[in-house]
Design an enzyme around this catalytic site. Structure first.
Site, PDB file in Angstrom:
ATOM      1  CG  HIS A  14      -1.858   1.161   1.314  1.00  0.00           C
ATOM      2  ND1 HIS A  14      -3.179   1.012   1.660  1.00  0.00           N
ATOM      3  CD2 HIS A  14      -1.707   2.496   1.093  1.00  0.00           C
ATOM      4  CE1 HIS A  14      -3.784   2.184   1.652  1.00  0.00           C
ATOM      5  NE2 HIS A  14      -2.900   3.116   1.312  1.00  0.00           N
ATOM      6  CG  HIS A  16      -1.001   7.086  -1.212  1.00  0.00           C
ATOM      7  ND1 HIS A  16      -2.244   7.118  -1.810  1.00  0.00           N
ATOM      8  CD2 HIS A  16      -1.175   6.472  -0.014  1.00  0.00           C
ATOM      9  CE1 HIS A  16      -3.132   6.560  -0.994  1.00  0.00           C
ATOM     10  NE2 HIS A  16      -2.509   6.160   0.104  1.00  0.00           N
ATOM     11  CG  LEU A  17       4.469   5.320  -6.004  1.00  0.00           C
ATOM     12  CD1 LEU A  17       4.922   4.533  -7.239  1.00  0.00           C
ATOM     13  CD2 LEU A  17       5.601   5.390  -4.985  1.00  0.00           C
ATOM     14  NE  ARG A  18       0.279  11.937  -2.450  1.00  0.00           N
ATOM     15  CZ  ARG A  18      -0.724  11.476  -1.719  1.00  0.00           C
ATOM     16  NH1 ARG A  18      -1.674  10.727  -2.268  1.00  0.00           N
ATOM     17  NH2 ARG A  18      -0.790  11.730  -0.429  1.00  0.00           N
ATOM     18  CG  ASN A  42      -5.279   8.386  -3.429  1.00  0.00           C
ATOM     19  OD1 ASN A  42      -4.213   7.890  -3.780  1.00  0.00           O
ATOM     20  ND2 ASN A  42      -5.409   9.021  -2.280  1.00  0.00           N
ATOM     21  CE  LYS A 100      -7.962   1.795  -0.556  1.00  0.00           C
ATOM     22  NZ  LYS A 100      -6.846   2.677  -0.302  1.00  0.00           N
ATOM     23  CG  HIS A 137      -9.967   4.608   3.374  1.00  0.00           C
ATOM     24  ND1 HIS A 137      -8.762   5.236   3.574  1.00  0.00           N
ATOM     25  CD2 HIS A 137     -10.802   5.083   4.335  1.00  0.00           C
ATOM     26  CE1 HIS A 137      -8.869   6.074   4.596  1.00  0.00           C
ATOM     27  NE2 HIS A 137     -10.106   6.003   5.076  1.00  0.00           N
ATOM     28  CG  HIS A 175      -4.971   2.556   5.807  1.00  0.00           C
ATOM     29  ND1 HIS A 175      -6.315   2.393   6.068  1.00  0.00           N
ATOM     30  CD2 HIS A 175      -4.919   3.378   4.733  1.00  0.00           C
ATOM     31  CE1 HIS A 175      -7.022   3.074   5.199  1.00  0.00           C
ATOM     32  NE2 HIS A 175      -6.190   3.684   4.369  1.00  0.00           N
ATOM     33  CG  LEU A 220      -7.822  10.695   7.342  1.00  0.00           C
ATOM     34  CD1 LEU A 220      -8.685  11.298   6.255  1.00  0.00           C
ATOM     35  CD2 LEU A 220      -8.566  10.664   8.680  1.00  0.00           C
ATOM     36  CG  ASP A 248      -1.703   5.023   3.991  1.00  0.00           C
ATOM     37  OD1 ASP A 248      -1.803   5.382   2.811  1.00  0.00           O
ATOM     38  OD2 ASP A 248      -2.428   5.452   4.899  1.00  0.00           O
ATOM     39  CG  HIS A 252      -0.475  15.343   1.623  1.00  0.00           C
ATOM     40  ND1 HIS A 252      -1.435  15.545   0.657  1.00  0.00           N
ATOM     41  CD2 HIS A 252      -0.817  14.206   2.263  1.00  0.00           C
ATOM     42  CE1 HIS A 252      -2.336  14.575   0.718  1.00  0.00           C
ATOM     43  NE2 HIS A 252      -1.979  13.743   1.685  1.00  0.00           N
ATOM     44  CB  ALA A 264      -5.139  12.859   6.037  1.00  0.00           C
TER      45      ALA A 264
HETATM   46  N1  LIG Z   1      -3.609   7.845   4.537  1.00  0.00           N
HETATM   47  C1  LIG Z   1      -3.753   9.143   4.382  1.00  0.00           C
HETATM   48  O1  LIG Z   1      -3.838   9.851   5.388  1.00  0.00           O
HETATM   49  N2  LIG Z   1      -3.797   9.724   3.167  1.00  0.00           N
HETATM   50  C2  LIG Z   1      -3.793   9.055   1.899  1.00  0.00           C
HETATM   51  C3  LIG Z   1      -5.104   8.451   1.539  1.00  0.00           C
HETATM   52  C4  LIG Z   1      -5.442   7.182   2.265  1.00  0.00           C
HETATM   53  O2  LIG Z   1      -4.719   6.203   2.209  1.00  0.00           O
HETATM   54  O3  LIG Z   1      -6.497   7.130   2.928  1.00  0.00           O
HETATM   55  C5  LIG Z   1      -3.391  10.077   0.833  1.00  0.00           C
HETATM   56  O4  LIG Z   1      -3.550   9.785  -0.345  1.00  0.00           O
HETATM   57  O5  LIG Z   1      -2.893  11.160   1.204  1.00  0.00           O
HETATM   58 ZN   LIG Z   2      -3.335   5.094   1.547  1.00  0.00          ZN
HETATM   59 ZN   LIG Z   3      -6.884   5.044   2.886  1.00  0.00          ZN
END
Ligand SMILES: NC(=O)N[C@@H](CC(=O)O)C(=O)O
Ligand SMILES: [Zn+2]
Ligand SMILES: [Zn+2]
Length: 348
Positions: A14, A16-18, A42, A100, A137, A175, A220, A248, A252, A264
Site C-alpha cells: 500500500h 501513494h507515489l502521486r 487516488n 480499491k 479504505h 491500514h 487517515l 500507506d 503531501h 492527511a
Molecule cells: N492515509 C492518508 O492519510 N492519506 C492518503 C489516503 C489514504 O490512504 O487514505 C493520501 O492519499 O494522502
Molecule cells: Zn493510503
Molecule cells: Zn486510505
C-alpha cells in the site's frame, strides 16, 4: 542484541507515489528497498480503468532511477460506474492486481469514490470470479460519526455484510488502526487480510496531540489510543499471515501539511523497513519481520515471493529535515530525528 538482520527482499502492499515531478522522489524511495509495491490510484482524476493504469504505470517506470527493477503493481479506483467488464479487462492486462474501494469522502481524493456499495456489486462479483483482491479504505463517512469511531463503524455496518455476501472475494482491509479491525480480520476467513503501517505501530494519538499539535502525524484513518496501537503490534508480530506490510506512505508538500486545514498522510517510504524494524524490535519480534514484510503479502496476492535479500544494520543515522518534492518541500516522518536501523547499501 541483534545488530544485523537479513530479510528476503520486502514488498509494500500500500503506497501513494502521486504523479508528475513528485515521482522522482517517491519512486526512488519506494524502490530503494521494496521489489514491488501496490500503487494507490487516488490521483486527480483517479485511475479508473486499464488504460489509465497503463499510462500511470509507464510514468512510474520512467521515473525509476537507473538500474532499478522496482515493479509497480497497479490498482483500479472503484467508482459507482465500474463495471464487471472493467474488471475483466484489468485482470487480462496482467499489470492491474487489485481494485480499491474508497467510500466517497472518506480520505484524500476520494470524491469520485463509491456512494453505495450496491453500485459495485457487479464489479465485486467479477473480482471474486477472477481472483482479484478488493482493497478497502475502511471508514464510514457520515459527518455525525466521530472520527475515532469511523473504522469500527465501517466494519460493523458494511464490511461484515460485504464479506458474507462475497465469501470468495479476497479482501484487504487497508491500514488498520484499531483492536476491532485486528480482531475482525483474525476471525474472518482466509480470504480476509489487512495491511498495517509503520506509523500506526510506532505511534498513538498522544504523539499527534499531547503537548502541541503535530501535523506530520495526521493521517487517515487517524491514530487511535495506545491500547489500539498495542493490538496492532500484537497482530503484526503474531506471525499470522493475515497481516502484512503496507506503508500507506502518503506524501503531501510541507505547505499542505503545516497549515490551518492540513492534509492527511505521513511520509515514511524513505525509511519504511527501518521504521518497521524499530516497531518489531520493541516487541523483541525481529524474527517475525520477514514473514510480515516479505512473505505474507505476496502469498495473499498469489504472486511469487522475491528471491534476493536486503540487510538491515544497527547503525544510527539522522533523518534529513526535508526532501525536495516537485517544486516544494516534503517533511518526512521523524524529520531531524535518529533512526537506529539502516539498510546496507541504501541511502535516504
Ligand atoms: N492515509 C492518508 O492519510 N492519506 C492518503 C489516503 C489514504 O490512504 O487514505 C493520501 O492519499 O494522502
Ligand atoms: Zn493510503
Ligand atoms: Zn486510505
Amino acid at each position: 542484541m541483534i545488530d544485523r538482520l537479513t530479510l528476503l527482499r520486502p514488498d509494500d502492499w500500500h503506497i501513494h507515489l502521486r504523479d508528475g515531478a513528485a515521482l522522482q522522489r517517491t519512486v526512488a524511495d519506494a524502490g530503494r528497498t521494496f521489489a514491488r509495491a501496490i500503487i494507490m490510484p487516488n490521483l486527480v482524476p483517479p485511475v479508473r480503468n486499464t488504460a489509465e493504469a497503463d499510462q500511470y504505470r509507464e510514468r512510474i517506470l520512467a521515473a525509476r532511477p537507473a538500474q532499478s527493477d522496482f515493479e509497480p503493481l497497479m490498482v483500479l479506483y472503484l467508482t459507482d460506474k465500474t463495471s464487471a467488464q472493467d474488471i475483466k479487462a484489468a485482470k487480462a492486462s496482467g499489470f492491474v492486481h487489485a481494485a480499491k474501494l474508497y467510500p466517497a469522502g472518506a480520505t484524500t481524493n476520494s470524491d469520485y469514490g463509491v456512494t453505495q456499495l450496491e453500485a459495485i456489486y457487479p464489479a465485486l462479483e467479477a473480482m471474486s470470479a477472477v481472483g482479484m483482491p478488493l482493497l478497502v479504505h475502511g471508514e464510514v463517512t457520515h459527518a455525525d460519526v466521530d472520527i475515532f469511531d469511523r473504522e469500527k463503524r465501517f466494519i460493523d455496518e458494511q464490511l461484515i455484510d460485504l464479506v458474507a455476501r462475497f465469501p470468495n472475494l479476497k479482501v484487504v482491509l487497508e491500514h488498520i488502526t484499531t483492536a476491532d479491525a485486528a480482531e475482525f480480520v483474525s476471525s474472518a476467513s482466509a480470504n480476509v487480510a489487512a495491511t498495517i503501517t509503520a506509523h500506526h505501530l510506532l505511534y498513538n494519538r498522544n504523539h499527534m496531540l499531547a503537548g502541541g499539535i503535530r501535523p506530520h502525524f495526521y493521517c487517515l484513518p487517524i491514530l487511535k489510543r495506545n491500547t489500539h496501537q498495542e493490538a496492532l503490534l500484537d497482530a503484526a508480530t503474531s506471525g499470522s499471515s493475515k497481516f502484512f506490510l503496507g506503508t500507506d506512505s502518503a506524501p503531501h508538500a510541507q505547505n499542505a501539511k503545516e497549515i490551518a486545514c492540513g492534509c492527511a498522510g505521513c511520509y515514511t517510504a524513505y525509511a519504511a523497513i527501518e521504521l518497521y524494524a524499530e516497531a518489531f524490535e520493541q516487541r523483541q519480534a525481529l524474527d517475525k519481520l520477514e514473514g510480515f514484510a516479505s512473505h505474507f503479502g505476496a502469498d495473499f496476492y498469489g504472486l511469487p515471493r522475491n528471491q534476493d535479500s536486503i540487510t538491515l544494520l544497527r547503525e544510527p543515522w539522522t533523518v534529513p529535515d526535508s526532501f525536495a518534492f516537485a517544486e516544494q518541500e516534503l517533511i518526512p516522518l521523524r524529520a531531524g530525528e535518529t533512526l537506529n536501523w539502516r539498510v546496507l547499501g541504501a541511502q535516504a
